[in-house]
Scaffold this active site. Structure first.
Site, mmCIF file in Angstrom:
data_model
loop_
_atom_site.group_PDB
_atom_site.id
_atom_site.type_symbol
_atom_site.label_atom_id
_atom_site.label_comp_id
_atom_site.label_asym_id
_atom_site.label_seq_id
_atom_site.Cartn_x
_atom_site.Cartn_y
_atom_site.Cartn_z
ATOM 1 N N ASP A 211 0.872 -1.167 0.000
ATOM 2 C CA ASP A 211 0.000 0.000 0.000
ATOM 3 C C ASP A 211 0.908 1.215 0.000
ATOM 4 O OD1 ASP A 211 -2.575 1.121 -0.091
ATOM 5 O OD2 ASP A 211 -2.442 1.696 2.010
ATOM 6 N N LYS B 137 13.331 5.572 -11.483
ATOM 7 C CA LYS B 137 12.299 5.261 -10.490
ATOM 8 C C LYS B 137 12.525 3.883 -9.870
ATOM 9 C CE LYS B 137 7.544 5.845 -9.399
ATOM 10 N NZ LYS B 137 6.159 5.777 -9.808
ATOM 11 N N HIS C 10 10.077 4.668 -3.413
ATOM 12 C CA HIS C 10 9.620 4.162 -2.122
ATOM 13 C C HIS C 10 9.340 2.656 -2.179
ATOM 14 C CE1 HIS C 10 6.610 5.595 -4.808
ATOM 15 N NE2 HIS C 10 5.584 5.155 -4.116
HETATM 16 P P1 IMP Z 1 -1.811 2.182 -4.231
HETATM 17 O O1 IMP Z 1 -0.806 1.777 -3.227
HETATM 18 O O2 IMP Z 1 -1.560 1.531 -5.567
HETATM 19 O O3 IMP Z 1 -3.220 2.059 -3.751
HETATM 20 O O4 IMP Z 1 -1.530 3.743 -4.536
HETATM 21 C C1 IMP Z 1 -2.116 4.769 -3.795
HETATM 22 C C2 IMP Z 1 -2.008 6.090 -4.529
HETATM 23 O O5 IMP Z 1 -0.805 6.750 -4.133
HETATM 24 C C3 IMP Z 1 -1.921 5.989 -6.061
HETATM 25 O O6 IMP Z 1 -3.189 5.974 -6.644
HETATM 26 C C4 IMP Z 1 -1.180 7.265 -6.398
HETATM 27 O O7 IMP Z 1 -2.079 8.346 -6.418
HETATM 28 C C5 IMP Z 1 -0.241 7.432 -5.215
HETATM 29 N N1 IMP Z 1 1.047 6.784 -5.507
HETATM 30 C C6 IMP Z 1 1.569 5.692 -4.882
HETATM 31 N N2 IMP Z 1 2.766 5.367 -5.420
HETATM 32 C C7 IMP Z 1 2.999 6.274 -6.390
HETATM 33 C C8 IMP Z 1 4.064 6.455 -7.306
HETATM 34 O O8 IMP Z 1 5.053 5.704 -7.357
HETATM 35 N N3 IMP Z 1 3.950 7.508 -8.151
HETATM 36 C C9 IMP Z 1 2.898 8.352 -8.151
HETATM 37 N N4 IMP Z 1 1.860 8.222 -7.336
HETATM 38 C C10 IMP Z 1 1.910 7.183 -6.454
#
Ligand code: IMP
Length: 207
Positions: free
Chosen positions: A74, A176, A181
């Site tokens: 997450d 990247k 992260h």
């Molecule tokens: P999830 O962990 O895929 O649910 O990501 C949560 C949200 O955080 C994504 O929809 C993005 O808006 C933002 N996010 C997480 N990781 C990234 C990244 O590497 N680049 C840009 N946005 C990110």
């Protein structure tokens, strides 16, 4: 019992799976794509109050369904001047990537300190739910005043990682993959697996 521990990636996102698989294979585990194992995706409601809670919840549901150790992630963006928002709500502040960026830039219209960080949590859970290993990775940087670049997704066009002048969307996938992260978190999990024969034999025997 397989000698190489098999771990299910608890998500329907194949791009993330491919990215993480390569790194974990170096640590002697095989990552399986969740929907391939189950023959379909699982939708888990992300209603935790932290990234780790959400990652743990997703991993546990997939581990229960597949009977295999499962790992979930997450992630989100945290902005210092916004009291570290949007955080776990990063994907929910608006309907699409461009409108989420618009929301962010509007929130930061008069903000001078542009410090921000991406955060990624990973949770690896055994199918009996009795053990879980968790790790978080961070990527620090700052938020630009307008979007630039076309690579990546989410907030990449406005995020400039520390030590660079360009946004993630301008820098492209190679940079990247090195510093994100998610990569830092996967590296942490991979280090833990490399160091721990005990954990690997637990994973291999828990199916
Ligand atoms: P999830 O962990 O895929 O649910 O990501 C949560 C949200 O955080 C994504 O929809 C993005 O808006 C933002 N996010 C997480 N990781 C990234 C990244 O590497 N680049 C840009 N946005 C990110």
């Amino acid at each position: 019992m397989s000698l190489v521990p098999e771990i299910v990636f608890a998500s329907g996102n194949r791009n993330k799976y491919i990215e993480i698989k390569k790194r974990l294979e170096k640590s002697g585990v095989q990552l399986l794509f969740g929907p391939d194992v189950l023959g379909g995706n699982l939708n888990v409601v992300e209603d935790g109050s932290t990234y780790l809670e959400n990652a743990y919840k997703k991993a546990l549901v997939w581990a229960n369904e597949t009977g295999l150790p499962s790992v979930a992630d997450d992630s989100g963006l945290e902005v210092k001047a916004l009291d570290w928002r949007p955080g776990i709500y990063s994907s929910r502040v608006a309907e699409s990537d461009p409108s989420r960026i618009e929301w962010l830039l509007a929130q930061m219209a008069n903000v001078e300190d542009r410090t921000a960080r991406f955060v990624a949590a990973l949770a690896l859970v055994l199918p009996d739910g009795k053990q879980c290993w968790i790790v978080e990775g961070f990527c620090w940087g700052k938020i630009e005043h307008e979007p630039r670049g076309s690579c990546g997704f989410g907030y990449d066009p406005v995020f400039v990682p520390e030590g660079f002048e360009k946004t993630f969307a301008e820098l492209g996938p190679d940079v990247k993959l090195r510093i994100s992260h998610r990569s830092v978190a996967v590296e942490g999990l991979s280090n833990m697996l490399n160091c721990s024969y005990m954990v690997k034999s637990l994973l291999a025997s828990s199916r």
